[in-house]
Design a protein around this motif. Structure first.
Motif, short mmCIF file in Angstrom:
data_model
loop_
_atom_site.label_atom_id
_atom_site.label_comp_id
_atom_site.label_asym_id
_atom_site.label_seq_id
_atom_site.Cartn_x
_atom_site.Cartn_y
_atom_site.Cartn_z
N ILE A 17 0.83 -1.20 0.00
CA ILE A 17 0.00 0.00 0.00
C ILE A 17 0.87 1.26 0.00
CG2 ILE A 17 -1.66 1.31 1.39
CD1 ILE A 17 -2.77 -1.46 2.36
N GLY A 18 1.96 1.24 0.78
CA GLY A 18 2.84 2.41 0.86
C GLY A 18 3.39 2.79 -0.50
N ARG A 19 3.80 1.78 -1.25
CA ARG A 19 4.34 2.04 -2.59
C ARG A 19 3.27 2.64 -3.50
NH1 ARG A 19 8.83 -0.34 -5.53
NH2 ARG A 19 8.59 0.35 -7.67
N PHE A 36 12.07 3.59 4.43
CA PHE A 36 12.17 2.14 4.25
C PHE A 36 13.03 1.61 5.39
CE2 PHE A 36 16.57 1.74 2.75
CZ PHE A 36 16.86 3.07 2.41
N ARG A 37 12.83 0.33 5.70
CA ARG A 37 13.58 -0.23 6.83
C ARG A 37 14.87 -0.83 6.36
NH1 ARG A 37 10.45 -4.44 10.43
NH2 ARG A 37 10.01 -4.98 8.28
N SER A 38 14.82 -1.72 5.34
CA SER A 38 16.06 -2.41 4.95
C SER A 38 16.25 -2.55 3.44
CB SER A 38 16.09 -3.80 5.60
OG SER A 38 14.89 -4.48 5.30
N MET A 140 -2.81 5.15 8.60
CA MET A 140 -3.35 3.89 8.06
C MET A 140 -3.76 2.97 9.20
SD MET A 140 -3.91 2.79 5.02
CE MET A 140 -2.78 3.76 4.00
N ALA A 141 -5.05 2.80 9.36
CA ALA A 141 -5.55 1.84 10.37
C ALA A 141 -5.95 0.57 9.66
CB ALA A 141 -6.70 2.46 11.16
N SER A 142 -7.08 0.00 10.03
CA SER A 142 -7.60 -1.24 9.42
C SER A 142 -9.02 -1.40 9.94
CB SER A 142 -6.75 -2.43 9.86
OG SER A 142 -7.44 -3.64 9.61
N SER A 158 -3.58 -1.90 18.11
CA SER A 158 -2.76 -0.85 17.50
C SER A 158 -3.59 0.00 16.53
CB SER A 158 -1.54 -1.45 16.78
OG SER A 158 -1.91 -2.12 15.58
N LYS A 159 -4.48 -0.65 15.78
CA LYS A 159 -5.25 0.08 14.77
C LYS A 159 -6.39 0.88 15.42
CE LYS A 159 -2.77 -1.23 11.26
NZ LYS A 159 -1.88 -0.26 10.61
N ALA A 160 -7.02 0.32 16.47
CA ALA A 160 -8.03 1.09 17.22
C ALA A 160 -7.35 2.28 17.89
CB ALA A 160 -8.70 0.20 18.25
N GLU A 189 -4.67 -7.10 -1.25
CA GLU A 189 -3.66 -8.10 -1.65
C GLU A 189 -2.27 -7.49 -1.64
OE1 GLU A 189 -5.17 -10.53 -4.99
OE2 GLU A 189 -5.67 -11.81 -3.27
N THR A 190 -1.50 -7.83 -0.63
CA THR A 190 -0.10 -7.38 -0.49
C THR A 190 0.68 -8.51 0.18
OG1 THR A 190 -0.39 -6.53 1.75
CG2 THR A 190 -0.85 -4.98 -0.03
N ASP A 191 1.98 -8.27 0.42
CA ASP A 191 2.78 -9.28 1.12
C ASP A 191 2.18 -9.61 2.48
OD1 ASP A 191 4.43 -9.12 -1.01
OD2 ASP A 191 6.15 -8.24 0.04
P1 NAD Z 1 3.39 -4.77 3.53
O1 NAD Z 1 3.90 -5.76 4.50
O2 NAD Z 1 3.33 -5.11 2.10
O3 NAD Z 1 4.12 -3.38 3.68
C1 NAD Z 1 4.41 -2.81 4.93
C2 NAD Z 1 5.46 -1.75 4.75
O4 NAD Z 1 5.80 -1.21 6.03
C3 NAD Z 1 6.74 -2.31 4.13
O5 NAD Z 1 7.27 -1.38 3.22
C4 NAD Z 1 7.65 -2.45 5.34
O6 NAD Z 1 9.03 -2.38 5.04
C5 NAD Z 1 7.21 -1.26 6.16
N1 NAD Z 1 7.58 -1.41 7.57
C6 NAD Z 1 7.25 -2.42 8.40
N2 NAD Z 1 7.82 -2.21 9.59
C7 NAD Z 1 8.53 -1.06 9.51
C8 NAD Z 1 9.32 -0.32 10.40
N3 NAD Z 1 9.52 -0.72 11.66
N4 NAD Z 1 9.89 0.83 9.97
C9 NAD Z 1 9.70 1.26 8.71
N5 NAD Z 1 8.96 0.61 7.81
C10 NAD Z 1 8.38 -0.55 8.20
O7 NAD Z 1 1.92 -4.44 4.07
P2 NAD Z 1 0.72 -3.58 3.46
O8 NAD Z 1 -0.42 -4.51 3.29
O9 NAD Z 1 1.17 -2.73 2.33
O10 NAD Z 1 0.39 -2.66 4.74
C11 NAD Z 1 0.55 -1.25 4.77
C12 NAD Z 1 -0.32 -0.70 5.88
O11 NAD Z 1 -1.69 -1.00 5.60
C13 NAD Z 1 -0.03 -1.30 7.25
O12 NAD Z 1 -0.14 -0.31 8.25
C14 NAD Z 1 -1.13 -2.33 7.43
O13 NAD Z 1 -1.41 -2.59 8.77
C15 NAD Z 1 -2.28 -1.63 6.73
N6 NAD Z 1 -3.34 -2.51 6.30
C16 NAD Z 1 -3.12 -3.53 5.39
C17 NAD Z 1 -4.19 -4.35 5.05
C18 NAD Z 1 -4.03 -5.48 4.07
O14 NAD Z 1 -5.00 -6.24 3.86
N7 NAD Z 1 -2.89 -5.66 3.41
C19 NAD Z 1 -5.45 -4.15 5.59
C20 NAD Z 1 -5.63 -3.12 6.50
C21 NAD Z 1 -4.57 -2.31 6.85
#
Ligand code: NAD
Length: 247
Positions: A17-19, A36-38, A140-142, A158-160, A189-191
């Motif tokens: 989602i971030g990308r 980014f972390r790593s 970004m919550a959920s 955390s999200k609440a 749909e993400t990692d």
């Molecule tokens: P993702 O795992 O694909 O991406 C998460 C991103 O956060 C990655 O770029 C990762 O490197 C970064 N990240 C994680 N820990 C970190 C840290 N300590 N410091 C810096 N960066 C860090 O997951 P996503 O699905 O893209 O999730 C993005 C956001 O959306 C999250 O907050 C997640 O909780 C929220 N979200 C996702 C879904 C879903 O279904 N995928 C649903 C609801 C909410």
């Protein structure tokens, strides 16, 4: 929905989602910094992709749970670009398990990365935004933070927490021209969701009224709207982007 010429920061911007948020904001004309972390190679590639659109990019390494690192990141954006107009707190993790089996470190890691990170970046950015008398914060919550989910007590908390934090901050900063809103995605749909079993995936999708999972772009579109002047009169709102999963 213009964000042209605005300076944005997105945490956890290299995938998922971030990308998609980095891409949507830069497509719409914003300069975009992201953390980014790593994944340094992916971060460098994304920064060149963003710059290829004729806007500025900054890839900054840092752990979102680290307060000092958050402060340095905000300082870098402001010193290089002069302002921070849009802050998207996206970084997040899951460490799922029924409470019976959940370890203390699973609780601490999820609360630290998902909730404390929002405090870290908001606390570091709000003075600059107050000085500017403008700013858009999107956290970004959920939908899990609204409806709960077995096996995700840490994640749901955390999200609440993000929702309560954001509504409170919206009340603190509204008179300064700063909007604080929340996006609450459903199943995207993400990692992060790639780790789910087929069974869990089918069960969740069965409740999605629109009958399909969200793409990261579906969520990024909502973030772009809230970051734009078109959402100028919206604050303290929790926007569900869940295809009708929770209503
Ligand atoms: P993702 O795992 O694909 O991406 C998460 C991103 O956060 C990655 O770029 C990762 O490197 C970064 N990240 C994680 N820990 C970190 C840290 N300590 N410091 C810096 N960066 C860090 O997951 P996503 O699905 O893209 O999730 C993005 C956001 O959306 C999250 O907050 C997640 O909780 C929220 N979200 C996702 C879904 C879903 O279904 N995928 C649903 C609801 C909410």
């Amino acid at each position: 929905m213009t964000v042209s010429g605005k300076n944005a920061l997105v945490t956890g911007g290299t995938r998922g989602i971030g990308r998609a948020v980095v891409e949507a904001l830069s497509d719409a004309g914003a300069n975009v910094a992201f953390t980014f972390r790593s994944s340094a190679d992916e971060a460098a590639a994304l920064a060149s992709e963003v710059e290829g659109k004729g806007v500025k990019a900054l890839a900054i390494q840092g752990d979102a749970a680290d307060f000092e690192a958050a402060g340095k990141t905000i300082d870098q954006v402001v010193s290089e670009w002069g302002s921070i107009d849009i802050l998207v707190n996206n970084a997040g993790i899951t460490k799922d398990g029924l409470l019976l089996r959940l370890k203390e470190e699973d609780w601490d890691a999820v609360i630290g990365t998902n909730l404390k990170s929002v405090f870290n970046y908001c606390k570091s950015a709000y003075r600059q935004m107050m000085k500017q008398r403008s700013g858009k914060i999107i956290n970004m919550a959920s939908i899990v933070g609204v409806s709960g989910n077995a096996g995700q007590t840490n994640y749901a908390a955390s999200k609440a927490g993000i929702i309560g934090f954001s509504k409170s901050l919206a009340k603190e900063l509204g008179s300064r021209g700063i909007n604080v809103n929340v996006v609450a995605p459903g199943y995207v749909e993400t990692d992060m969701t790639g780790a789910l079993s087929d069974e869990a995936r089918e069960a969740m999708l069965g409740s999605v009224v629109l009958g399909r999972p969200a793409t990261p772009q579906d969520v990024a579109n909502a973030v772009l709207f809230l970051a734009s002047d078109a959402a100028g009169y919206i604050t303290g709102h929790v926007l569900h982007v869940d295809g009708g999963l929770a209503m």
